[in-house]
Design a protein around this motif. Structure first.
Motif, PDB file in Angstrom:
ATOM      1  N   ASP A  97       0.866  -1.186   0.000  1.00 35.11           N
ATOM      2  CA  ASP A  97       0.000   0.000   0.000  1.00 35.11           C
ATOM      3  C   ASP A  97       0.900   1.231   0.000  1.00 35.11           C
ATOM      4  OD1 ASP A  97      -2.000   1.850   0.292  1.00 35.11           O
ATOM      5  OD2 ASP A  97      -2.443   1.364   2.376  1.00 35.11           O
ATOM      6  N   ARG A 150      -6.168   0.888   1.358  1.00 35.04           N
ATOM      7  CA  ARG A 150      -6.778   0.044   0.342  1.00 35.04           C
ATOM      8  C   ARG A 150      -5.687  -0.723  -0.385  1.00 35.04           C
ATOM      9  NH1 ARG A 150     -12.060   1.135  -0.186  1.00 35.04           N
ATOM     10  NH2 ARG A 150     -12.837   3.170   0.536  1.00 35.04           N
ATOM     11  N   ILE A 166      -8.681  -4.217  -7.121  1.00 30.44           N
ATOM     12  CA  ILE A 166      -8.401  -3.153  -6.166  1.00 30.44           C
ATOM     13  C   ILE A 166      -9.336  -1.980  -6.440  1.00 30.44           C
ATOM     14  CG2 ILE A 166      -6.545  -2.169  -7.585  1.00 30.44           C
ATOM     15  CD1 ILE A 166      -5.203  -1.404  -4.857  1.00 30.44           C
ATOM     16  N   TYR A 167      -9.887  -1.416  -5.380  1.00 28.22           N
ATOM     17  CA  TYR A 167     -10.760  -0.243  -5.467  1.00 28.22           C
ATOM     18  C   TYR A 167      -9.890   1.009  -5.562  1.00 28.22           C
ATOM     19  CZ  TYR A 167     -14.112   3.354  -4.068  1.00 28.22           C
ATOM     20  OH  TYR A 167     -14.893   4.477  -4.018  1.00 28.22           O
ATOM     21  N   GLU A 200     -10.846   6.938  -4.986  1.00 30.71           N
ATOM     22  CA  GLU A 200     -10.542   7.904  -3.936  1.00 30.71           C
ATOM     23  C   GLU A 200     -10.285   9.281  -4.541  1.00 30.71           C
ATOM     24  OE1 GLU A 200     -10.911   7.493  -0.888  1.00 30.71           O
ATOM     25  OE2 GLU A 200     -10.930   5.335  -0.569  1.00 30.71           O
ATOM     26  N   ASP A 253      -0.607   1.386  -5.635  1.00 37.55           N
ATOM     27  CA  ASP A 253      -0.610   0.127  -4.895  1.00 37.55           C
ATOM     28  C   ASP A 253      -0.050  -0.992  -5.765  1.00 37.55           C
ATOM     29  OD1 ASP A 253      -2.383   0.719  -2.309  1.00 37.55           O
ATOM     30  OD2 ASP A 253      -3.293   1.745  -4.015  1.00 37.55           O
TER      31      ASP A 253
END
Length: 326
Positions: free
Chosen positions: A112, A118, A130-131, A134, A140
């Motif tokens: 991360d 996340r 992966i979200y 944001e 990431d």
């Protein structure tokens, strides 16, 4: 239940016959078949006992598990899957990852880098995702287990990805590094920053790239998501690493033909001609061996083959489905 001795590679698999069938649902003698994963190889058929043993490779890193099914004449039951266990030291190409199980995903390292809490996760039915939605850019990493590579050898890496919505594109790059706990070591570019705007679950967006290992040793492949703020989700459905040949190595076999047996019989005949030249154009004087692979598993080795000679091999145990030969 499966147990593996990590020193010797001896695997013992046992199952409860009572859990495999329901009274009144079979006629005649019940036997068992055993399939080894992730290779998807039938390793036993027609077993009368409720146990199976074999010796596994303790060098090549894999997440092993087994499927057991009943056989009653021409009928097969559904498989019951065993527990999973990882053994081995490093991955050896060819390597294919579909993140079929959470155990497969857990072999990878998560980083991360932007400290937003996340990280990549295992998704259903089999993918990594992966979200990224944001207010700041994604940063990431999803980092592979160690992979043994050779300097001077060309490798081919392919990845199948997709985004959540076509109007919410994602962006990623793929790098090669030496330390999974330090992303600053990922300095060799495998795939340049790439935009993904394909949301088709059936096909995805496939990127293929060739690269050279900078040295002999263990390396790690890092999938680095770098999407813009307020994106959505990036998915990785499948990836593959193939090892090419070095310049002073033999060319591939020629006139390679696979002929399946008639009437659906599980058998195939492979015919090919041994190479006569090296990849740099020089002539070969001899060959050490020719290895035959089915679905990434070596199934036979021809020792000291004659240069330019024609050979054939009969595969007596292909899987019931798609078989890929190298």
């Amino acid at each position: 239940r499966m147990t593996i001795d990590k020193e010797t590679g001896v695997m013992n698999l046992t199952w409860n016959k009572a859990n495999m069938c329901t009274p009144g649902e079979y006629l005649g003698e019940i036997t068992f078949g055993v399939i080894r994963y992730p290779d998807n190889v039938l390793v036993a058929n027609g077993l009368k006992e409720n146990s199976f043993t074999e010796t596994l490779d303790v060098v090549s890193l894999k997440n092993y598990y087994y499927g057991v099914y009943q056989i009653n004449g021409d009928m097969h039951s559904n498989e019951i899957k065993s527990n999973q266990q990882v053994i081995g030291q490093y991955i050896i190409a060819p390597y294919r990852e579909t993140f079929l199980t959470e155990g497969d995903f857990n072999m990878w390292t998560l980083s991360d880098a932007n400290k937003d809490g996340r990280v990549w996760q295992h998704g259903f039915p089999h993918e990594a995702n992966i979200y990224t939605g944001e207010d700041y850019p994604a940063d990431d990493w999803l980092i592979s287990p160690p992979i043994k590579m050779e300097k001077g050898r060309q490798y081919t890496f392919s990845i199948n990805t997709r985004c959540n919505y076509y109007n919410s594109p994602e962006r990623f790059e793929v790098m090669l590094g030496t330390n999974p706990k330090d992303v600053s070591t990922f300095t060799t570019v495998i795939i340049e920053p790439t935009v993904v705007d394909e949301d088709d679950e059936d096909h995805g967006y496939v990127v293929v790239s060739d690269f050279d290992a900078p040295d002999d040793g263990l390396f790690y492949i890092g999938i680095h998501v770098i999407s813009d703020p307020k994106s959505s989700l990036l998915y990785v459905n499948e990836l593959e690493l193939l090892a090419g040949a070095v310049l002073d190595s033999p060319c591939a076999v020629s006139d390679f033909v696979v002929t399946p047996a008639a009437k659906g019989e599980l058998k195939a005949t492979l015919e090919f001609v041994a190479p006569t030249h090296m990849r740099n154009g020089g002539k070969l004087s001899s060959l050490d061996r020719i290895e035959i692979y089915r679905n990434y598993l070596c199934i036979d080795t021809i020792l000291n083959p004659e240069v330019g000679a024609q050979y054939s091999y009969v595969d007596e145990s292909p899987i019931n489905g798609v078989n890929s030969y190298i």
